[in-house]
Scaffold this motif. Structure first.
Motif, PDB file in Angstrom:
ATOM      1  N   PHE A 141       0.818   8.126   6.005  1.00  0.00           N
ATOM      2  CA  PHE A 141       1.024   8.464   4.601  1.00  0.00           C
ATOM      3  C   PHE A 141       0.708   9.940   4.314  1.00  0.00           C
ATOM      4  O   PHE A 141       0.721  10.365   3.163  1.00  0.00           O
ATOM      5  CB  PHE A 141       0.161   7.583   3.704  1.00  0.00           C
ATOM      6  N   GLY A 142       0.413  10.705   5.373  1.00  0.00           N
ATOM      7  CA  GLY A 142       0.197  12.139   5.221  1.00  0.00           C
ATOM      8  C   GLY A 142      -1.246  12.576   5.133  1.00  0.00           C
ATOM      9  O   GLY A 142      -1.506  13.741   4.831  1.00  0.00           O
ATOM     10  N   TYR A 143      -2.190  11.684   5.415  1.00  0.00           N
ATOM     11  CA  TYR A 143      -3.611  12.012   5.323  1.00  0.00           C
ATOM     12  C   TYR A 143      -4.187  12.319   6.707  1.00  0.00           C
ATOM     13  O   TYR A 143      -3.933  11.582   7.669  1.00  0.00           O
ATOM     14  CB  TYR A 143      -4.397  10.839   4.732  1.00  0.00           C
ATOM     15  N   GLY A 144      -4.980  13.386   6.790  1.00  0.00           N
ATOM     16  CA  GLY A 144      -5.649  13.744   8.034  1.00  0.00           C
ATOM     17  C   GLY A 144      -7.140  13.920   7.805  1.00  0.00           C
ATOM     18  O   GLY A 144      -7.570  14.350   6.722  1.00  0.00           O
ATOM     19  N   PRO A 145      -7.987  13.603   8.813  1.00  0.00           N
ATOM     20  CA  PRO A 145      -9.439  13.694   8.658  1.00  0.00           C
ATOM     21  C   PRO A 145      -9.904  15.144   8.601  1.00  0.00           C
ATOM     22  O   PRO A 145      -9.810  15.877   9.582  1.00  0.00           O
ATOM     23  CB  PRO A 145      -9.972  12.972   9.899  1.00  0.00           C
ATOM     24  N   ALA A 146     -10.434  15.565   7.438  1.00  0.00           N
ATOM     25  CA  ALA A 146     -10.750  16.969   7.205  1.00  0.00           C
ATOM     26  C   ALA A 146     -12.231  17.281   7.216  1.00  0.00           C
ATOM     27  O   ALA A 146     -12.614  18.430   7.441  1.00  0.00           O
ATOM     28  CB  ALA A 146     -10.154  17.422   5.871  1.00  0.00           C
ATOM     29  N   THR A 147     -13.079  16.299   6.925  1.00  0.00           N
ATOM     30  CA  THR A 147     -14.527  16.524   6.959  1.00  0.00           C
ATOM     31  C   THR A 147     -15.180  15.448   7.809  1.00  0.00           C
ATOM     32  O   THR A 147     -14.633  14.353   7.991  1.00  0.00           O
ATOM     33  CB  THR A 147     -15.165  16.520   5.560  1.00  0.00           C
ATOM     34  N   TRP A 148     -16.368  15.773   8.282  1.00  0.00           N
ATOM     35  CA  TRP A 148     -17.131  14.871   9.146  1.00  0.00           C
ATOM     36  C   TRP A 148     -18.585  14.851   8.666  1.00  0.00           C
ATOM     37  O   TRP A 148     -19.057  15.804   8.049  1.00  0.00           O
ATOM     38  CB  TRP A 148     -17.055  15.341  10.608  1.00  0.00           C
ATOM     39  N   TYR A 149     -19.257  13.755   8.960  1.00  0.00           N
ATOM     40  CA  TYR A 149     -20.672  13.670   8.612  1.00  0.00           C
ATOM     41  C   TYR A 149     -21.406  12.867   9.674  1.00  0.00           C
ATOM     42  O   TYR A 149     -20.784  12.172  10.497  1.00  0.00           O
ATOM     43  CB  TYR A 149     -20.861  13.035   7.224  1.00  0.00           C
ATOM     44  N   ASN A 150     -22.722  12.977   9.655  1.00  0.00           N
ATOM     45  CA  ASN A 150     -23.566  12.200  10.557  1.00  0.00           C
ATOM     46  C   ASN A 150     -24.371  11.186   9.765  1.00  0.00           C
ATOM     47  O   ASN A 150     -24.879  11.500   8.676  1.00  0.00           O
ATOM     48  CB  ASN A 150     -24.548  13.101  11.309  1.00  0.00           C
ATOM     49  N   MET A 182       0.830  -1.197   0.000  1.00  0.00           N
ATOM     50  CA  MET A 182       0.000   0.000   0.000  1.00  0.00           C
ATOM     51  C   MET A 182       0.870   1.255   0.000  1.00  0.00           C
ATOM     52  O   MET A 182       0.572   2.243  -0.692  1.00  0.00           O
ATOM     53  CB  MET A 182      -0.926  -0.001   1.223  1.00  0.00           C
ATOM     54  N   LYS A 183       1.947   1.222   0.737  1.00  0.00           N
ATOM     55  CA  LYS A 183       2.887   2.347   0.745  1.00  0.00           C
ATOM     56  C   LYS A 183       3.416   2.609  -0.653  1.00  0.00           C
ATOM     57  O   LYS A 183       3.485   3.760  -1.108  1.00  0.00           O
ATOM     58  CB  LYS A 183       4.037   2.038   1.705  1.00  0.00           C
ATOM     59  N   ALA A 184       3.755   1.549  -1.376  1.00  0.00           N
ATOM     60  CA  ALA A 184       4.298   1.717  -2.721  1.00  0.00           C
ATOM     61  C   ALA A 184       3.277   2.326  -3.669  1.00  0.00           C
ATOM     62  O   ALA A 184       3.600   3.206  -4.468  1.00  0.00           O
ATOM     63  CB  ALA A 184       4.777   0.366  -3.256  1.00  0.00           C
ATOM     64  N   THR A 185       2.023   1.869  -3.594  1.00  0.00           N
ATOM     65  CA  THR A 185       1.014   2.422  -4.509  1.00  0.00           C
ATOM     66  C   THR A 185       0.696   3.873  -4.171  1.00  0.00           C
ATOM     67  O   THR A 185       0.559   4.708  -5.071  1.00  0.00           O
ATOM     68  CB  THR A 185      -0.279   1.584  -4.489  1.00  0.00           C
ATOM     69  N   LEU A 186       0.603   4.203  -2.892  1.00  0.00           N
ATOM     70  CA  LEU A 186       0.302   5.584  -2.519  1.00  0.00           C
ATOM     71  C   LEU A 186       1.451   6.522  -2.872  1.00  0.00           C
ATOM     72  O   LEU A 186       1.227   7.638  -3.352  1.00  0.00           O
ATOM     73  CB  LEU A 186      -0.024   5.670  -1.028  1.00  0.00           C
ATOM     74  N   HIS A 187       2.684   6.095  -2.651  1.00  0.00           N
ATOM     75  CA  HIS A 187       3.813   6.934  -3.036  1.00  0.00           C
ATOM     76  C   HIS A 187       3.777   7.218  -4.534  1.00  0.00           C
ATOM     77  O   HIS A 187       4.064   8.344  -4.967  1.00  0.00           O
ATOM     78  CB  HIS A 187       5.128   6.257  -2.648  1.00  0.00           C
ATOM     79  N   ARG A 188       3.425   6.212  -5.329  1.00  0.00           N
ATOM     80  CA  ARG A 188       3.354   6.444  -6.780  1.00  0.00           C
ATOM     81  C   ARG A 188       2.217   7.408  -7.122  1.00  0.00           C
ATOM     82  O   ARG A 188       2.385   8.290  -7.972  1.00  0.00           O
ATOM     83  CB  ARG A 188       3.164   5.119  -7.521  1.00  0.00           C
ATOM     84  N   LEU A 189       1.071   7.277  -6.466  1.00  0.00           N
ATOM     85  CA  LEU A 189      -0.041   8.189  -6.737  1.00  0.00           C
ATOM     86  C   LEU A 189       0.316   9.614  -6.334  1.00  0.00           C
ATOM     87  O   LEU A 189      -0.058  10.573  -7.019  1.00  0.00           O
ATOM     88  CB  LEU A 189      -1.299   7.724  -6.012  1.00  0.00           C
TER      89      LEU A 189
END
Length: 420
Positions: free
Chosen positions: A133-142, A101-108
């Motif tokens: 991998f550098g992703y943070g939760p930015a939106t929320w929903y109910n 998964m690290k390899a595919t995300l780095h390529r993307l």
């Protein structure tokens, strides 16, 4: 800096000929392989085209998948930026913990930078995976569960007694796209879908399996669509629950709920709450600042469960901070740590009259954080003060985090209703 792969494996672009294998590998990991369903495969081929997909393969076939789609992300203030919408991530259970998964995300991420995209995004299946991998939760929903018979409706709710009409086929498809695009420009966090995404609403009969795979609906009951002029649209299904000896207690599941203003939204909710023989309404995605709780007489009959929505991965911090609008003025110096190196450094943000300028700096930082924390607080939906208290942000002074939140919090809570 694509990650190294185990011996015998290679990262490849997906060809037209092997697209079915890629789709089965991805969706099969989530227990929903499309197999030979041509309608589902054709839909995904248009919304998730083969040339945007990548895979890791060994001699026996694909063992990991991923993709990044061309999309646009709505920022506070209404401007959009090009987005690498990452989706399709999967790994065969026998290949876990091998860095695939690290390899595919780095390529993307590399590809996004090559294409001039300042940010990537993804819907996250499991919380612990993506921060590194550098992703943070930015939106929320109910997600909502509504007791129709107990919730009631206030006489002073903003309902202008607008007419509600049935729509179907191409009219439903075109109206939904139009209303979505008009509401999205005022909602930070929304991602603009391709036109073909709305083709599902013109399918006759509707494909409930496709909507279940898209995580927007489910069940085999017929789909109904209604509209309020050109200002609101809702699609839903009703599941029967009625034995001869009981009062009908059917369940209505909302699939799409789109409205450009409060009056149209209130009209649609009043309609849904009045459908005969329905005891419960379920809605998988609703904004956290949904005004419905203030339109009903007993909000305790409206049960909401909060979830994280889109996670953002900044690739160019200055571009993002200059593109978004700001609710207040001020200046902060940010130290950003990016292990992949795309946007590592110290940056000086200065906001005047709601417009930001951001340049590299050598000053001591007011706020220091991992790039994933920048993604979390970028839209103002996740508070910098919360991440500071939680140890994800180091603040020179607590007032620095408060200043970020004062400047960054938009009028509408960031929200995404389209999960690609």
């Amino acid at each position: 800096m694509t990650a190294d792969l185990p011996a015998g494996m290679r990262l490849v672009e997906v060809t037209e000929e092997r697209y079915g294998e890629w789709l089965d590998s991805w969706l099969g990991a989530f227990a929903s392989p499309p197999g030979d369903d041509p309608e589902v495969v054709d839909f995904y081929r248009r919304t998730h085209p083969p040339h945007r997909a990548i895979a890791i393969t060994d001699d026996a076939g694909y063992v990991a998948t991923n993709a990044s789609l061309h999309r646009d992300l709505v920022l506070p203030g209404g401007r959009t930026v090009p987005l690498a919408a990452c989706t399709g991530g999967s790994c065969h259970p026998t290949m876990r913990r091998k860095g695939l998964m690290k390899a595919t995300l780095h390529r993307l991420h590399e590809r996004a930078v090559e294409e001039g995209k300042p940010i990537a995004a993804g819907g996250v299946s499991e919380w612990p995976i993506y921060w590194r991998f550098g992703y943070g939760p930015a939106t929320w929903y109910n997600s909502l569960n509504i007791d129709v018979r107990g919730v009631g409706w206030r006489d002073d709710a903003p309902d202008g007694d607008l007419p509600v009409r049935r729509v179907s086929g191409k009219e439903a498809r075109d109206l939904a796209q139009s209303v979505y695009e008009r509401q999205a420009v005022r909602t930070p966090g929304e991602v603009i879908p391709p036109s073909c995404y709305w083709d599902r609403l013109a399918m006759d009969p509707a494909n409930p399996r496709l909507e279940q795979m898209l995580a927007i609906g489910g069940g085999g009951a017929p789909r109904a669509c209604v509209a309020v002029g050109d200002r609101g649209f809702v699609s839903y299904r009703i599941t029967s629950d009625w034995a001869p000896e009981t009062t009908p207690r059917n369940m209505l599941q909302v699939i799409d709920f789109l409205a450009v203003d409060a009056e149209a939204a209130a009209t649609l909710w009043r309609y849904l709450l009045s459908v005969d023989m329905v005891a419960t309404i379920q809605m998988w995605y609703a904004p956290v600042d949904n005004p419905l709780a203030w339109w009903v007489t007993d909000a305790r009959k409206l049960r909401a469960q909060r979830h994280d929505g889109v996670w953002l991965r900044p690739l160019d911090v200055p571009t993002l901070l200059e593109a978004r609008g700001w609710a207040g003025d001020g200046a902060l110096t940010l130290r950003v740590h990016d292990p992949e190196g795309h946007t590592d450094g110290t940056f000086r943000l200065e906001v005047d009259a709601g417009q930001g300028t951001c340049r590299r700096s050598t000053a001591e930082p007011d706020l220091e954080m991992h790039v994933a924390a920048v993604g979390a607080i970028l839209l103002g939906g996740t508070a910098a003060t919360d991440l500071t208290r939680g140890g994800r942000i180091v603040a020179r002074d607590a007032r620095c985090a408060q200043l970020w939140d004062t400047m960054a919090t938009p009028e509408r809570a960031p929200y995404i209703s389209y999960f690609y």
